[in-house]
Design a protein around this motif. Sequence first.
Motif, PDB file in Angstrom:
ATOM      1  N   THR A  37      -7.327  -6.532   5.761  1.00 39.82           N
ATOM      2  CA  THR A  37      -7.036  -7.966   5.806  1.00 39.82           C
ATOM      3  C   THR A  37      -7.248  -8.552   7.202  1.00 39.82           C
ATOM      4  O   THR A  37      -6.895  -9.707   7.443  1.00 39.82           O
ATOM      5  CB  THR A  37      -5.592  -8.238   5.356  1.00 39.82           C
ATOM      6  OG1 THR A  37      -4.689  -7.525   6.217  1.00 39.82           O
ATOM      7  CG2 THR A  37      -5.372  -7.800   3.919  1.00 39.82           C
ATOM      8  N   PHE A  38      -7.798  -7.765   8.122  1.00 39.73           N
ATOM      9  CA  PHE A  38      -7.945  -8.231   9.498  1.00 39.73           C
ATOM     10  C   PHE A  38      -8.790  -9.502   9.580  1.00 39.73           C
ATOM     11  O   PHE A  38      -8.429 -10.460  10.267  1.00 39.73           O
ATOM     12  CB  PHE A  38      -8.571  -7.124  10.346  1.00 39.73           C
ATOM     13  CG  PHE A  38      -8.795  -7.516  11.773  1.00 39.73           C
ATOM     14  CD1 PHE A  38      -7.755  -7.510  12.680  1.00 39.73           C
ATOM     15  CD2 PHE A  38     -10.050  -7.912  12.221  1.00 39.73           C
ATOM     16  CE1 PHE A  38      -7.947  -7.880  14.000  1.00 39.73           C
ATOM     17  CE2 PHE A  38     -10.255  -8.280  13.527  1.00 39.73           C
ATOM     18  CZ  PHE A  38      -9.204  -8.264  14.425  1.00 39.73           C
ATOM     19  N   TYR A  39      -9.911  -9.525   8.877  1.00 40.83           N
ATOM     20  CA  TYR A  39     -10.820 -10.673   8.961  1.00 40.83           C
ATOM     21  C   TYR A  39     -10.130 -11.942   8.491  1.00 40.83           C
ATOM     22  O   TYR A  39     -10.179 -12.976   9.172  1.00 40.83           O
ATOM     23  CB  TYR A  39     -12.061 -10.401   8.107  1.00 40.83           C
ATOM     24  CG  TYR A  39     -13.019 -11.571   8.025  1.00 40.83           C
ATOM     25  CD1 TYR A  39     -13.854 -11.885   9.091  1.00 40.83           C
ATOM     26  CD2 TYR A  39     -13.078 -12.366   6.880  1.00 40.83           C
ATOM     27  CE1 TYR A  39     -14.728 -12.959   9.022  1.00 40.83           C
ATOM     28  CE2 TYR A  39     -13.947 -13.440   6.801  1.00 40.83           C
ATOM     29  CZ  TYR A  39     -14.766 -13.737   7.872  1.00 40.83           C
ATOM     30  OH  TYR A  39     -15.620 -14.807   7.794  1.00 40.83           O
ATOM     31  N   ILE A  67      -0.996 -15.496   0.193  1.00 39.60           N
ATOM     32  CA  ILE A  67      -0.184 -14.506  -0.526  1.00 39.60           C
ATOM     33  C   ILE A  67      -0.755 -13.110  -0.335  1.00 39.60           C
ATOM     34  O   ILE A  67      -0.014 -12.142  -0.093  1.00 39.60           O
ATOM     35  CB  ILE A  67      -0.119 -14.860  -2.025  1.00 39.60           C
ATOM     36  CG1 ILE A  67       0.723 -16.125  -2.238  1.00 39.60           C
ATOM     37  CG2 ILE A  67       0.476 -13.707  -2.829  1.00 39.60           C
ATOM     38  CD1 ILE A  67       0.732 -16.620  -3.670  1.00 39.60           C
ATOM     39  N   ILE A  68      -2.071 -12.977  -0.445  1.00 42.24           N
ATOM     40  CA  ILE A  68      -2.708 -11.660  -0.298  1.00 42.24           C
ATOM     41  C   ILE A  68      -2.509 -11.126   1.117  1.00 42.24           C
ATOM     42  O   ILE A  68      -2.136  -9.960   1.321  1.00 42.24           O
ATOM     43  CB  ILE A  68      -4.206 -11.744  -0.634  1.00 42.24           C
ATOM     44  CG1 ILE A  68      -4.402 -12.041  -2.127  1.00 42.24           C
ATOM     45  CG2 ILE A  68      -4.912 -10.443  -0.261  1.00 42.24           C
ATOM     46  CD1 ILE A  68      -5.835 -12.328  -2.513  1.00 42.24           C
ATOM     47  N   MET A  71       5.272  -7.098  -2.952  1.00 42.80           N
ATOM     48  CA  MET A  71       4.362  -6.082  -2.445  1.00 42.80           C
ATOM     49  C   MET A  71       5.087  -5.005  -1.639  1.00 42.80           C
ATOM     50  O   MET A  71       4.547  -3.917  -1.435  1.00 42.80           O
ATOM     51  CB  MET A  71       3.277  -6.732  -1.587  1.00 42.80           C
ATOM     52  CG  MET A  71       2.351  -7.655  -2.356  1.00 42.80           C
ATOM     53  SD  MET A  71       1.537  -6.798  -3.721  1.00 42.80           S
ATOM     54  CE  MET A  71       0.520  -5.632  -2.826  1.00 42.80           C
ATOM     55  N   GLN A  72       6.292  -5.289  -1.218  1.00 42.69           N
ATOM     56  CA  GLN A  72       7.069  -4.274  -0.525  1.00 42.69           C
ATOM     57  C   GLN A  72       7.390  -3.109  -1.467  1.00 42.69           C
ATOM     58  O   GLN A  72       7.249  -1.941  -1.104  1.00 42.69           O
ATOM     59  CB  GLN A  72       8.361  -4.877   0.017  1.00 42.69           C
ATOM     60  CG  GLN A  72       9.194  -3.922   0.841  1.00 42.69           C
ATOM     61  CD  GLN A  72      10.430  -4.590   1.400  1.00 42.69           C
ATOM     62  OE1 GLN A  72      10.942  -5.559   0.836  1.00 42.69           O
ATOM     63  NE2 GLN A  72      10.923  -4.108   2.520  1.00 42.69           N
ATOM     64  N   GLY A  73       7.815  -3.435  -2.692  1.00 45.86           N
ATOM     65  CA  GLY A  73       8.078  -2.395  -3.676  1.00 45.86           C
ATOM     66  C   GLY A  73       6.833  -1.617  -4.038  1.00 45.86           C
ATOM     67  O   GLY A  73       6.879  -0.390  -4.212  1.00 45.86           O
ATOM     68  N   VAL A  74       5.697  -2.313  -4.130  1.00 41.14           N
ATOM     69  CA  VAL A  74       4.435  -1.638  -4.427  1.00 41.14           C
ATOM     70  C   VAL A  74       4.077  -0.670  -3.302  1.00 41.14           C
ATOM     71  O   VAL A  74       3.586   0.438  -3.544  1.00 41.14           O
ATOM     72  CB  VAL A  74       3.312  -2.668  -4.639  1.00 41.14           C
ATOM     73  CG1 VAL A  74       1.977  -1.965  -4.892  1.00 41.14           C
ATOM     74  CG2 VAL A  74       3.638  -3.586  -5.806  1.00 41.14           C
TER      75      VAL A  74
END
Length: 248
Positions: free
Chosen positions: A218-220, A24-25, A165-168
Amino acid sequence: MPQPPRVLSALDVARIQLYHLKAIIIAGMSLFTDAYDLFCIAPVLKMLGEIYYHEDSIGTPILSIFYAIALLGAALGQLIVGYLGDRLGRRRVYGLCLMIMVISSFGCGFSVCTSRRSCVMASLGFFRFVLGLGIGGDYPLSATIMSEFANKKTRGTFISAVFFMQGVGILMSSTVTMAVCSAFKTAGEGSPEKTRAAESDIAWRLILMIGSIPAALTFYWRMRMPETARTVDLSSYQVLPLSLNLLH
């Protein structure tokens, strides 16, 4: 009749675990970044009009082109990346989309010129199109990966959490723009007109480059994600050890 591999059944009935939250993250931050990058261009264009066009109007055709160019890239990216995701695997193409987004966000900020407006706008337009390709690929892959990792009971909820998360991201694009502009305005009080113009030129570039930060963070995790089970050739009954390990 052939039965699906046991990993698919295991994923469908798995209880909520840490890997669900990680998915999710990761997918949520992708849509956060996509929304930020798409919606930050409106105030940036306003700033570009003040810096490079002065009393002249920036023009409706130019505004329309810059509003549409990233969306055009996104539409093309969705078609291309959706196909590549099925052929090459979700995780590999997901990582490629991330790199495109990070590099093109920096490219937008480092648009090659600082004086000639035609050069600035052409460079920015090119990198916005490339950014759109990454965004277009990110949208379907984020939703697909989340749906393929989620169990049946919570699949809709998890996908909704990702798209929340799009709205955020939209709200954050406005917040960052106001914060950056306010900071530069405060720092430039009392400065000569030429100095304030130079600072404004830095401000819009910074706003665009900030869009690469959430994706890079979030690449890792994205690179450590196992391939989704449904990407495997089901006819061969291959089982993904990594996916099964996640269930324990």
